[in-house]
Design a protein around this motif. Structure first.
Motif, PDB file in Angstrom:
ATOM      1  N   TYR A   4       0.874  -1.164   0.000  1.00  0.00           N
ATOM      2  CA  TYR A   4       0.000   0.000   0.000  1.00  0.00           C
ATOM      3  C   TYR A   4       0.916   1.220   0.000  1.00  0.00           C
ATOM      4  CZ  TYR A   4      -3.946  -2.927   1.626  1.00  0.00           C
ATOM      5  OH  TYR A   4      -4.942  -3.874   1.749  1.00  0.00           O
ATOM      6  N   SER A  25       0.159   8.129   3.001  1.00  0.00           N
ATOM      7  CA  SER A  25      -0.165   9.475   2.534  1.00  0.00           C
ATOM      8  C   SER A  25       1.076  10.291   2.164  1.00  0.00           C
ATOM      9  CB  SER A  25      -0.966  10.227   3.599  1.00  0.00           C
ATOM     10  OG  SER A  25      -0.233  10.319   4.803  1.00  0.00           O
ATOM     11  N   MET A  41      -0.667   8.727   9.615  1.00  0.00           N
ATOM     12  CA  MET A  41      -0.669   8.021   8.336  1.00  0.00           C
ATOM     13  C   MET A  41      -1.269   6.630   8.461  1.00  0.00           C
ATOM     14  SD  MET A  41       3.176   9.265   7.434  1.00  0.00           S
ATOM     15  CE  MET A  41       3.557  11.019   7.591  1.00  0.00           C
ATOM     16  N   LYS A  49     -10.390   6.075   5.961  1.00  0.00           N
ATOM     17  CA  LYS A  49     -10.280   6.050   4.503  1.00  0.00           C
ATOM     18  C   LYS A  49     -10.553   7.427   3.900  1.00  0.00           C
ATOM     19  CE  LYS A  49     -11.029   1.129   3.726  1.00  0.00           C
ATOM     20  NZ  LYS A  49     -11.821   0.061   3.065  1.00  0.00           N
ATOM     21  N   LYS A  50     -11.507   8.153   4.462  1.00  0.00           N
ATOM     22  CA  LYS A  50     -11.825   9.498   3.962  1.00  0.00           C
ATOM     23  C   LYS A  50     -10.676  10.477   4.202  1.00  0.00           C
ATOM     24  CE  LYS A  50     -16.848   9.062   4.460  1.00  0.00           C
ATOM     25  NZ  LYS A  50     -18.019   9.389   5.301  1.00  0.00           N
ATOM     26  N   ASN A  51      -9.824  10.161   5.170  1.00  0.00           N
ATOM     27  CA  ASN A  51      -8.727  11.054   5.519  1.00  0.00           C
ATOM     28  C   ASN A  51      -7.358  10.482   5.135  1.00  0.00           C
ATOM     29  OD1 ASN A  51      -9.795  13.524   7.250  1.00  0.00           O
ATOM     30  ND2 ASN A  51     -11.045  11.745   7.778  1.00  0.00           N
ATOM     31  N   ASN A  52      -7.378   9.520   4.233  1.00  0.00           N
ATOM     32  CA  ASN A  52      -6.134   8.942   3.689  1.00  0.00           C
ATOM     33  C   ASN A  52      -5.254   8.350   4.789  1.00  0.00           C
ATOM     34  OD1 ASN A  52      -4.524   8.154   1.561  1.00  0.00           O
ATOM     35  ND2 ASN A  52      -3.519  10.135   1.312  1.00  0.00           N
ATOM     36  N   LEU A  86      -4.226   4.808   6.458  1.00  0.00           N
ATOM     37  CA  LEU A  86      -4.285   3.360   6.253  1.00  0.00           C
ATOM     38  C   LEU A  86      -4.664   2.673   7.560  1.00  0.00           C
ATOM     39  CD1 LEU A  86      -3.684   0.842   4.437  1.00  0.00           C
ATOM     40  CD2 LEU A  86      -1.375   0.884   5.412  1.00  0.00           C
TER      41      LEU A  86
END
Length: 282
Positions: A8, A11, A168, A188-191, A193
């Motif tokens: 993955y 951010s 992050m 998820k909306k705020n990046n 993980l």
């Protein structure tokens, strides 16, 4: 298809392997050393530890002895939940840095928003101070990413409101039937993980008949199905094992759960109702 080397992207652009090897409850010394050594030997490239696990020195030794380039191993450790001061955070990171002795950390997390003996108590002000220190550690270059663990939406919002650098990662309890949708959706909306600790409910879901029946359909173990479920939901599972066979099997996730079966799994009731649940999350 997910393997231990797929990643993955955090951010800040750092890549993190999609499957981690957890070391919670693995005692220091030969057990921790051999478990991490075996995990690295069979292909894991993401190792998760914490100061509270008291095995950092053994984990670090196994990493150094592996013969694998440091840049090819992603290493996470965590600040104890009991530490709630700026200076204490810096001091505990220094202790972790020294114990691991691996040049740098890839990810450093605040282990909990409260001391473990006071689960659910409010430490908003202290957590802002802790996060200030976490940002300084990040800026020092000794860690490549920072985040939190066991933080719910309120806890995340509290540190993010004045943060120069947002978390992050949020590492939370997550398994089939206990998926913490409020936290996951916010993250998820705020990046951010989301990492799944106890993705097998510390073994609690392994005897669940519904999960076992679905695993049989795919010709995989219950553990493999549960871990693949996390990945297909966009999370990063952290399975823990000490036996070489389980360490090997937990990384064999090159199969796909069909959409209709993912729907069934996502709508299952708690598959390990007797397992410990973090009541502050849910």
């Amino acid at each position: 298809m997910a393997t231990v080397t797929d990643t993955y992207k955090l951010s800040n652009g750092i890549e993190i392997p999609k499957i981690g090897f957890g070391t919670w409850q693995i005692p220091a010394g030969d057990v921790a050393y051999n478990s991490v050594a075996n995990a690295l030997k069979v292909g894991y490239r993401h190792i998760d530890t914490a100061k509270a696990y008291a095995n950092e020195a053994s984990v670090g030794q196994a990493i150094r002895d592996s013969g694998i380039d440091r840049k090819d191993i992603f290493v996470t450790s965590k600040l104890p939940g009991e530490t709630k001061t700026y200076d204490g955070t810096l001091a505990d990171f220094d202790a972790t840095f020294k114990a691991l002795d691996i040049d740098y950390l890839d990810l450093y997390l605040v282990h909990a928003p409260w001391p473990w003996s006071q689960i659910g108590t409010n430490h908003d002000k202290e957590n802002v101070d802790v996060w200030r220190a976490m940002q300084e550690i990040y800026k020092s270059g000794r860690v490549k990413a920072i985040g939190v663990s066991n933080f719910n939406v309120h806890d995340l919002q509290n540190v993010m409101q004045d943060a120069e650098i947002a978390p992050m990662v949020d590492q939370i309890q997550y398994y089939v039937g206990f998926t913490e949708p409020k936290i996951v959706d916010f993250a998820k909306k705020n990046n951010i993980l989301v990492e799944a600790y106890s993705p097998l409910a510390t073994g609690g879901l392994l005897n669940n008949e519904d999960v076992a029946a679905m695993a049989k359909k795919y010709g995989v173990s219950v553990a493999q199905l549960a871990l693949r479920f996390c990945i297909q939901n966009g999370l990063l599972p952290l399975p823990k094992a000490t036996s070489a066979a389980h360490i090997e099997a937990n990384k064999e996730l090159d199969f796909t759960i069909q959409d209709e079966d993912m729907d069934k799994l996502n709508n299952m009731p708690d598959t390990a109702p007797s397992h410990f649940h973090n009541a502050t999350q849910g």
